[in-house]
Motif scaffolding. Structure first.
Motif, short mmCIF file in Angstrom:
data_model
loop_
_atom_site.label_atom_id
_atom_site.label_comp_id
_atom_site.label_asym_id
_atom_site.label_seq_id
_atom_site.Cartn_x
_atom_site.Cartn_y
_atom_site.Cartn_z
N MET A 13 0.85 -1.21 0.00
CA MET A 13 0.00 0.00 0.00
C MET A 13 0.88 1.24 0.00
N LYS A 14 0.74 2.04 -1.06
CA LYS A 14 1.60 3.22 -1.16
C LYS A 14 0.78 4.50 -1.00
N ILE A 15 0.99 5.16 0.13
CA ILE A 15 0.25 6.38 0.40
C ILE A 15 1.19 7.58 0.24
N THR A 16 0.72 8.57 -0.49
CA THR A 16 1.52 9.79 -0.63
C THR A 16 0.88 10.88 0.22
N ILE A 17 1.66 11.50 1.06
CA ILE A 17 1.13 12.66 1.78
C ILE A 17 1.97 13.89 1.44
N ASP A 18 1.33 15.04 1.58
CA ASP A 18 1.97 16.30 1.19
C ASP A 18 1.93 17.21 2.42
N LYS A 19 3.08 17.40 3.05
CA LYS A 19 3.07 18.16 4.31
C LYS A 19 2.79 19.65 4.10
N LYS A 20 2.99 20.11 2.85
CA LYS A 20 2.69 21.53 2.59
C LYS A 20 1.20 21.76 2.33
N ASN A 21 0.50 20.67 2.04
CA ASN A 21 -0.94 20.75 1.79
C ASN A 21 -1.66 21.24 3.06
N LYS A 22 -2.69 22.05 2.86
CA LYS A 22 -3.36 22.63 4.02
C LYS A 22 -4.24 21.62 4.77
N ALA A 23 -4.60 20.53 4.10
CA ALA A 23 -5.43 19.52 4.76
C ALA A 23 -4.59 18.79 5.81
N PRO A 24 -5.17 18.53 7.00
CA PRO A 24 -4.42 17.79 8.04
C PRO A 24 -3.94 16.44 7.50
N ILE A 25 -2.82 15.98 8.01
CA ILE A 25 -2.22 14.74 7.52
C ILE A 25 -3.20 13.56 7.66
#
Lengths: 504, 504
Positions: free
Chosen positions: A1-13
């Motif tokens: 399972m490959k999840i990408t998160i974007d820490k600069k994105n305004k949505a909470p992690i």
């Protein structure tokens, strides 16, 4: 399972993690009952706090998308509604070619796209462009106007009315007064370039099978637009003083055209000017047979010699002339601002269509040109560019005089952008064009400006865009290519002087 | 004989005089053999030197247009060719109404023009607009960018390729990556507003009699465009979670549509969001029946609450989704810049048409937004406007809660610009609209968003454009008008409770 998160994105992690897993469940990247990684493991993988993953899993559980049992870990639950369950059987892609409309099938000509590619100054010397010399654009005036961003607050970024900014339409009326066209702003519609005006008129007034009469040769974009909406486009030959009126009248009687499209001043591509007598005769035919005229007046400000002749619109007393003009030739093309001057009824009818096409021409462009016109700098700019263009024309002519082989003829236009050049018919013009490009020069082959296969022995040479040095080198190169082609042709034709023996 | 000369005109005075007289001769304002004023007299009248008039007369003589005989003065000569001689018999004007094409006849709806007129903040409180709040436009950023006029020399004023500035298409790809739409610039075409995208798709793929399925209610501009090219537009009802998929499948089987037009996120006008399951089902139907989807994603950046749901384009694995978006809602509408993301084949096919429509979207607008995107300020701007719009939405909702009479219902949209409001069916909505305007408030009547006569008991209220004060006053006024109308209707219906006596 490959999840990408974007820490600069305004949505909470945790929301991002939840969203990703949700998406994978619905899109079947995660199968029903598949095991998810433990909270600890996923937190490590993603480099986030364990409680973040915990939050995501908790919300997914609350929505019934996953579930966890002691000793079994966390599992994907089968999605309750049956959506997305069935495998899609048909995997062949859509055939976009078969999707095309009749109109699209009539619009498969890339000439204009090709010509616009020829605008770059990179490698080729381009005599193909139809554009004003960039180095002459009055950028410094516009730099001053750019205070618009500060002064006018938000108006230049809002919508304008479909017909255009009223104050800009007033300024256009004032501009047209110089040509003795005396109209009110309600008779003016601002367009996303005069090209759009042709398209708008075609869509609003032409049905499949209708006829339009055009000068021949004429602007290729006009031919293509009329053909695209399914109209029959009939050419009437242009000679030195204008359209052949006798032929025109016969064609009108025979074909009952919906429009006559004319470019009476510095015609593209021939550079010719229709004289006053022919203009009056053209109007007379328009009145007598009730055929409106579309007058394309894009080049008339660019006169290098000779007397001004009134436009058809100036002479028109009955509202039969629909007058198109643009700021693309006298200023620059990138703002896409042109206009139509026509009876109020026509403007009203066209605005119904224009609202659906693109709502209105861009507001900032309208405002910039309005401010420029109000600064009264256009006249000065025109006298500048006229000097430059006249010089470039003269140099191109003198180079032709010097280097053109026998049999090559050309116009000496009193204004506009183009020299229309006739080369001996013996030359294969398609291979000539290829040779010219190989040698480093491009132009527009003449056949583009005819309604049917004709004009193969013409080429259109633009002198407004290339520099003097490019004109000098370009004409030399081009005429050398013509000369070589002529030699080849002559050799071939003398070789061909063998007797033909019938087979039996 | 009245001659007008313009001393500021760059043409010499004698040339102007000559031109005027010539024109009058050809247009028969001067009759053959009519006497011209003497050189001295004309010079006095015009306030010019006598030699100026002399020069003009001399050239006219040389051209055989006038002649002078001692003792007889200067006379107009009969023009040699017979042009212009015959009186024009037919003097009736052209019937522009009879000129209209079939397409034009299908485009006679002024709803959008009317709505755009409702954008002015002059007198009415407008809940009719579909535009971003002007006071929030990030003009200060653009002021900085305006150095473009100095820095970039002439590029922003030149043509761009038909598909748009390549670097801008790259920036758009980067923007779309935030939505997990991973495409290359070749799959992007810059448009003169996303409105043009709809028109372009309609012209390129729809023939008279083709079918398009739309959500109902939906964006009125889309309905009008599809109808204008002669397509049959069929609505499928929208409920809370998205399109009714059972109905959609039946309609697809029955009507074999060329497209499905959908606005899955913050639908205009309903404000609704299609959930993920419905999105996947919609794609499944698209794959199974080979029907491309036009996804209009104009509002998705404007989310005030709830989780982001992937766009159809994000979920699409087969290139069936043609994705439209615009900078008009998240920035401002006046630049007319939108884009389409679609398979390369589609982009190529559309560019054939686009070149004829308006060549390309305006270069300066493309460059300004490109520079703005490169400054990475969009995200910050969005979080600003989202706060403001969320607040306006909440205030509008709370005002509705407070003042709406019984029987009025409305959506609470998670994003976008609109509240979709249902009022009791007993009310005559056309007269309601008139009353509301009289009272000082306007909105868009619901029926505009349906393919056929429906939606009379809906109204669309915009909350992005009006100020908080206007929202407060406007909702009060509007709900009072609704209340009064309800009272009238109730009274009328109770009055009507008389027995009906048949006439015999």
């Amino acid at each position: 399972m490959k999840i990408t998160i974007d820490k600069k994105n305004k949505a909470p992690i945790y929301v991002q993690i939840k969203g990703e897993i949700k998406r994978m469940i619905y899109s079947r990247e995660l199968e029903p009952f598949e095991l998810l990684p433990s909270e600890r493991k996923l937190a490590e993988e993603l480099g986030v706090n364990r409680s973040t993953v915990l939050n995501a899993y908790r919300e997914l559980k609350a929505e019934g998308l996953i579930d966890s049992h002691i000793g079994q870990g966390t599992q994907v639950m089968p999605v309750l509604n049956d959506v997305g369950k069935d495998e899609v059987q048909q995997s062949f892609p859509i055939s976009w070619q078969h999707m095309l409309s009749q109109e699209a099938l009539r619009s498969q000509d890339t000439s204009i796209i090709d010509m616009m590619k020829g605008n770059s100054k990179d490698k080729l010397i381009s005599f193909a462009a139809g554009i004003a010399a960039p180095e002459l654009y009055p950028i410094e005036s516009f730099e001053a106007i750019a205070s618009i961003f500060h002064e006018h607050t938000y108006e230049p970024f809002l919508h304008t009315p479909v017909e255009g900014l009223y104050s800009f339409r007033e300024a256009i009326c004032k501009l047209m007064e110089r040509k003795r066209i005396n109209k009110v702003p309600e008779e003016v519609m601002v367009l996303s370039g005069s090209q759009q005006g042709l398209d708008l008129l075609a869509r609003n007034y032409l049905d499949v099978g209708d006829t339009v009469i055009v000068e021949e040769p004429t602007y290729l974009g006009a031919i293509q637009i009329f053909k695209a909406v399914g109209a029959k486009v009939i050419g009437v030959p242009v000679h030195n003083e204008g359209i052949r009126m006798d032929i025109l009248e016969t064609l009108i009687i025979k074909h009952k055209p919906k429009f006559i499209y004319s470019m009476p001043t510095f015609q593209n591509p021939s550079g010719r000017v229709m004289d006053l007598a022919h203009r009056l005769k053209l109007l007379e035919l328009s009145y007598a047979y009730q055929v409106p005229i579309i007058e394309d007046d894009a080049y008339s400000e660019l006169r290098y010699e000779g007397d001004e002749i009134p436009s058809l619109k100036t002479l028109d007393k009955k509202g039969n002339v629909l007058y198109l003009n643009t700021f693309s030739k006298c200023l620059f093309p990138g703002l896409r601002i042109g206009w139509l001057c026509a009876p109020i009824t026509v403007i009203k009818q066209l605005s119904m269509k224009k609202q659906l096409m693109d709502l209105h021409a861009n507001s900032l462009g309208q405002r910039l040109i309005l401010d420029y016109l109000n600064m009264s700098k256009l006249e000065h700019h025109l006298s500048n560019v006229i000097k430059v263009y006249r010089n470039r024309r003269d140099i191109m002519i003198s180079m032709l005089n010097k280097y053109a082989p026998e049999g090559v003829r050309w116009t000496v236009p009193e204004g506009g952008f183009y020299i229309w050049c006739e080369i001996p018919e013996t030359i294969n013009t398609r291979s000539l064009w290829m040779r010219a490009i190989d040698a480093g020069v491009t132009y527009v082959p003449g056949e583009a400006f005819f309604t049917s296969k004709q004009g193969q022995n013409f080429i259109r040479l633009n002198f407004s865009f290339p520099s003097i040095d490019e004109i000098k080198r370009g004409v030399q190169i081009l005429m050398k290519v013509v000369e070589e082609s002529l030699e080849v042709t002559n050799r071939l034709s003398s070789d061909n002087k063998v007797e033909v023996n019938p087979m039996f």
